[in-house]
Write a protein that holds these residues in place. Structure first.
Motif, PDB file in Angstrom:
ATOM      1  N   THR A  56     -12.141   8.515  -0.306  1.00 20.66           N
ATOM      2  CA  THR A  56     -11.881   7.266  -0.529  1.00 20.66           C
ATOM      3  C   THR A  56     -13.102   6.390  -0.483  1.00 20.66           C
TER       4      THR A  56
ATOM      5  N   THR B 179      -5.149   7.621   1.480  1.00 16.30           N
ATOM      6  CA  THR B 179      -6.691   7.514   1.584  1.00 16.30           C
ATOM      7  C   THR B 179      -6.895   9.152   2.481  1.00 16.30           C
TER       8      THR B 179
ATOM      9  N   TRP C 266       0.812  -1.105   0.172  1.00 16.81           N
ATOM     10  CA  TRP C 266       0.107   0.058   0.171  1.00 16.81           C
ATOM     11  C   TRP C 266       0.722   1.289  -0.124  1.00 16.81           C
TER      12      TRP C 266
ATOM     13  N   GLN D 160      -6.731   8.405  -7.155  1.00 20.38           N
ATOM     14  CA  GLN D 160      -6.297   7.895  -6.550  1.00 20.38           C
ATOM     15  C   GLN D 160      -6.459   6.374  -7.376  1.00 20.38           C
TER      16      GLN D 160
ATOM     17  N   TRP E 178      -4.381   6.074   7.309  1.00 24.05           N
ATOM     18  CA  TRP E 178      -3.917   4.789   7.110  1.00 24.05           C
ATOM     19  C   TRP E 178      -2.733   5.000   6.589  1.00 24.05           C
TER      20      TRP E 178
ATOM     21  N   PHE F  48     -13.877   5.393   3.247  1.00 28.56           N
ATOM     22  CA  PHE F  48     -13.072   3.973   3.852  1.00 28.56           C
ATOM     23  C   PHE F  48     -13.274   4.055   5.256  1.00 28.56           C
TER      24      PHE F  48
ATOM     25  N   CYS G 181     -12.408  -0.359  -4.571  1.00 30.28           N
ATOM     26  CA  CYS G 181     -11.753   0.631  -3.723  1.00 30.28           C
ATOM     27  C   CYS G 181     -11.583   1.794  -4.875  1.00 30.28           C
TER      28      CYS G 181
END
Length: 188
Positions: free
Chosen positions: A73, A69, A65, A172, A135, A102, A167
């Motif tokens: 998101t 975020t 990752w 993004q 995150w 998210f 997602c």
């Protein structure tokens, strides 16, 4: 004679009490898991099914990752069921994760299902109360994870289930996981 009858009565009572507790009434076998991403440099997903023992399967994964975020998101998931496993036989179920931010997802479904089922076999982030952003950008690993069913429906009809998780967010990467699982009724 009295001792034998009493022992049998106690044994039956214990079995009845044990059978009344809330627990999932299904077993599962992962059939396939496919991941897709719009940008491997921002999120890389490597997921595979592993055989743990005879009749027991799990999931291993490595997720790199590398993006931030935001409040924009979004995540969503839908679930389909098929009695035959044929692609044309899948029907949409009401079990879904509606499109949501998210961070809302982290404080609900993630906390209730993902953390409970994957904490023992992975390095997914853990938290007690409410998730506090950001995150973490890092590599997450899961080794031979077996879903115990915490947070999932206790009863589900046998058949094939397709779960599609998505997602995405502005500026993004978009990514998804599609898992197909075969559920059977648990005997004991």
């Amino acid at each position: 004679m009295f001792f034998t009858c009493s022992f049998v009565g106690i044994l039956l009572g214990v079995l009845l009490i044990n059978g009344c507790r809330a627990a999932r009434k299904w077993d599962y076998e992962p059939i396939s898991i496919i991941s897709e991403t719009s940008d491997d440099s921002l999120i890389s997903l490597k997921v595979k099914i592993v055989r743990i023992s005879r009749g027991e399967f799990g999931v291993s994964a490595e997720v790199e990752w590398n993006y931030d975020t935001t409040d924009e998101t979004m995540v969503s998931a839908v679930v389909y069921r098929s009695s035959s496993g044929d692609e044309s036989d899948y029907k949409l179920l009401p079990w879904a994760l509606p499109n949501q931010p998210f961070y809302d997802y982290l404080n609900t479904y993630y906390k209730d299902v993902i953390m409970k089922n994957f904490a023992p076999c992975s390095n997914v982030p853990q938290f007690e109360d409410k998730f506090e952003p950001p995150w973490p950008k890092k590599t997450y690993k899961a080794e031979s994870c077996v879903v115990n069913g915490d947070g999932l429906p206790e009863v589900a009809p046998p058949g094939f289930y397709k779960i599609i998780f998505n997602c995405s967010g502005p500026e993004q990467p978009s990514w998804s996981l599609v898992g197909i699982f075969k559920l059977t009724t648990k005997i004991f």
